[in-house]
Design an enzyme around this catalytic site. Structure first.
Site, mmCIF file in Angstrom:
data_model
loop_
_atom_site.group_PDB
_atom_site.id
_atom_site.type_symbol
_atom_site.label_atom_id
_atom_site.label_comp_id
_atom_site.label_asym_id
_atom_site.label_seq_id
_atom_site.Cartn_x
_atom_site.Cartn_y
_atom_site.Cartn_z
ATOM 1 N N LYS A 91 -12.828 -72.617 109.416
ATOM 2 C CA LYS A 91 -11.330 -73.254 109.475
ATOM 3 C C LYS A 91 -10.247 -72.340 109.182
ATOM 4 C CE LYS A 91 -9.488 -77.501 107.231
ATOM 5 N NZ LYS A 91 -9.513 -78.663 105.984
ATOM 6 N N SER A 166 -9.415 -83.159 107.359
ATOM 7 C CA SER A 166 -8.807 -82.275 108.337
ATOM 8 C C SER A 166 -9.658 -81.375 108.928
ATOM 9 C CB SER A 166 -7.504 -81.856 107.511
ATOM 10 O OG SER A 166 -8.190 -80.897 106.268
ATOM 11 N N SER A 190 -12.166 -84.281 103.465
ATOM 12 C CA SER A 190 -11.799 -83.392 104.660
ATOM 13 C C SER A 190 -13.004 -82.856 105.304
ATOM 14 C CB SER A 190 -10.818 -82.315 104.396
ATOM 15 O OG SER A 190 -9.571 -83.074 104.390
#
Length: 498
Positions: A91, A166, A190
């Protein structure tokens, strides 16, 4: 035989025997096929590009940075580390030295850190290959991966739908098999949320078990580096590599965890939180009930439990998150690093204001303003301190249940399958978060290990179930998750068809 779910995504996939879905499968394949480093790197370069074209999964392709001679040495057996040449993605809020780390924000579009996050470095030291940085909600402030400066991430199972957030880019990268595993950050759900939507295992370790050094913070007290894989065993493997004390992170625990609970199913007592068993949730909870019934059929004892303060978890998290955001985002002023506005030269304060207005999206700006309000002297008692007290009550609920009643909790992850981008965008960010994190945020506030395991398909879309264990009982949680995985055999039944 696996049921193949075909979409435009897989019909256009590169024609190669790679990629594969598990670490063991990958290592076996490269040992048998005697691949060259260049062939291996090229195969994953193609799949990264494909995942980017179809799902917007990546913010950068790092396959071009992979050291081919080093990989060739591993393949030739001169060096065979634990994760030998296994491709992974990260990420884009984890720092990687000499590579842009943008948090999917204009504010950090050109930020190149001088160091690498501890968890990433440990994976590189174990021989894994970093193929790319993945897309996300800007500064991880979202639950659909649609609030990115680089555009929305879409779900590989159906590109008209969200991947979840996310950490949606990491989920899309693994689901599309452009990476064997990926790292995300889980602050309120997330990783577990997109794992459920994308048919993956999404594992959030106990807070303090994994270093946050090099993870750009959202909420300091709940941020946890977390893992996406296809199977639970891979989550355990990656966790074993990245977990452990780190002198660069004072929140990392140095004491050994307590003795592991007995994970044989006939010794496990499973709790079903009754606060979730209410009429408005009924259309979405059939899979949850089926898991409880199947665990009971295989020897587990399933009992109702109460988490009376869990209904306040979202409101509590909203306040605490905004307060940390207001503090953490103060460093982005356009002076030392990051975007700097040229729109105003009237004064330093005007430059700050213009920089932050241009560099942050509306969601980030809104949370900063809310956090500053909650932290005002006249507001602290009513908001911040009150939320901190509610958080303590939530923690006490979990402690009571685990100390006296059950060994593990079984809960939904989300309300159902991934919503379409069109319907998701109709909701404001706060409403999106309240709906998407409803079942996940309480465990984050308590710092507990939690995992999403794929169990079934509803139509052509995957559904996951969540397990939550006592603090620091991570290996016990992974054992129970493997039991659930073996009962449903999701990846033996369903495949994207690559």
């Amino acid at each position: 035989m696996a049921t193949t779910v075909r979409t435009a995504f897989v019909r256009n996939a590169p024609n190669t025997r790679l990629p594969l879905t598990s670490i063991a499968q990958f290592l076996s394949h490269i040992n048998q096929e005697r691949l060259s480093a260049l062939n291996l790197i090229e195969a994953y370069h193609q799949h990264v590009q494909h995942a980017q074209a179809e799902s917007n999964a990546y913010t950068s392709d790092l396959t071009v940075n992979i050291d081919a001679p080093q990989v060739q040495a591993m393949l030739d057996g001169l060096s065979q580390p634990r994760l030998m040449a296994v491709p992974f993605a990260v990420k884009d809020n984890f720092c990687v030295q000499e590579n842009i780390t943008s948090c999917a924000s204009l504010m950090l579009q050109d930020f190149v850190p001088a160091y690498t996050a501890t968890v990433v470095q440990r994976l590189l030291n174990a021989g894994a290959l970093l193929v790319g940085k993945t897309n996300m909600d800007e500064f991880a402030m979202g639950s659909g991966s649609i609030d990115s400066w680089r555009g929305a991430v879409t779900n590989p199972w159906d590109t008209t739908r969200i991947a979840g957030g996310s950490s949606g880019g990491s989920a899309a990268a693994v689901a599309s098999r452009s990476a064997i595993f990926a790292l995300g950050s889980d602050t309120g759900g997330s990783v577990r949320n997109p794992a459920s939507y994308c048919g993956l295992v999404g594992y959030k370790p106990s807070y303090g078990h994994v270093s946050r050094h090099g993870l750009i913070p959202l909420v300091n007290s709940t941020d946890v580096p977390a893992i996406f894989t296809h199977v639970v065993e891979d989550a355990r493997t990656v966790y074993d590599v990245i977990a452990g004390p780190d002198a660069k992170d004072s929140t990392c625990l140095t004491t050994p965890p307590p003795p592991q609970r007995d994970s044989k199913l006939n010794k496990v007592k499973v709790g079903i939180p009754q606060e979730l068993n209410v009429p408005e949730y009924q259309p979405y909870l059939g899979f949850w009930r089926s898991v409880a019934e199947r665990l009971e059929e295989h020897g587990a004892e399933v009992v109702p439990v109460s988490l009376p303060h869990s209904e306040y978890a979202n409101a509590c998290y909203t306040v605490l998150c905004a307060c940390d955001v207001a503090s953490n985002m103060a460093r982005y002023d356009g002076v030392e690093f990051g975007h700097r506005s040229t729109a105003s030269d009237v004064s330093t304060n005007a430059m700050y204001a213009a920089t932050r207005h241009e560099g942050f999206n509306e969601v980030v700006r809104g949370r900063i303003l809310a956090g500053n309000f909650f932290l005002l002297k006249r507001s602290q008692q009513e908001y911040f301190l009150y939320a901190a007290k509610v958080r303590r009550l939530i923690v006490q609920d979990f402690t009571k249940v685990f100390d006296k009643e059950v060994d593990v909790l079984c809960m939904p992850v989300t309300f159902g399958v991934a919503p379409t981008l069109e319907e998701f965008k109709k909701l404001d960010n706060r409403t999106q978060q309240e709906l998407q994190d409803l079942f996940t945020v309480a465990a984050s506030l308590a710092g507990l290990p939690a995992i999403s395991v794929p169990i079934a398909m509803e139509g052509h879309l995957p559904v996951g179930i969540q397990l939550v264990a006592p603090n620091r009982q991570d290996n016990f949680l992974l054992d129970v998750a493997q039991h659930v995985e073996s009962l449903y055999k999701f990846h033996e039944k369903f495949s994207l068809g690559l």
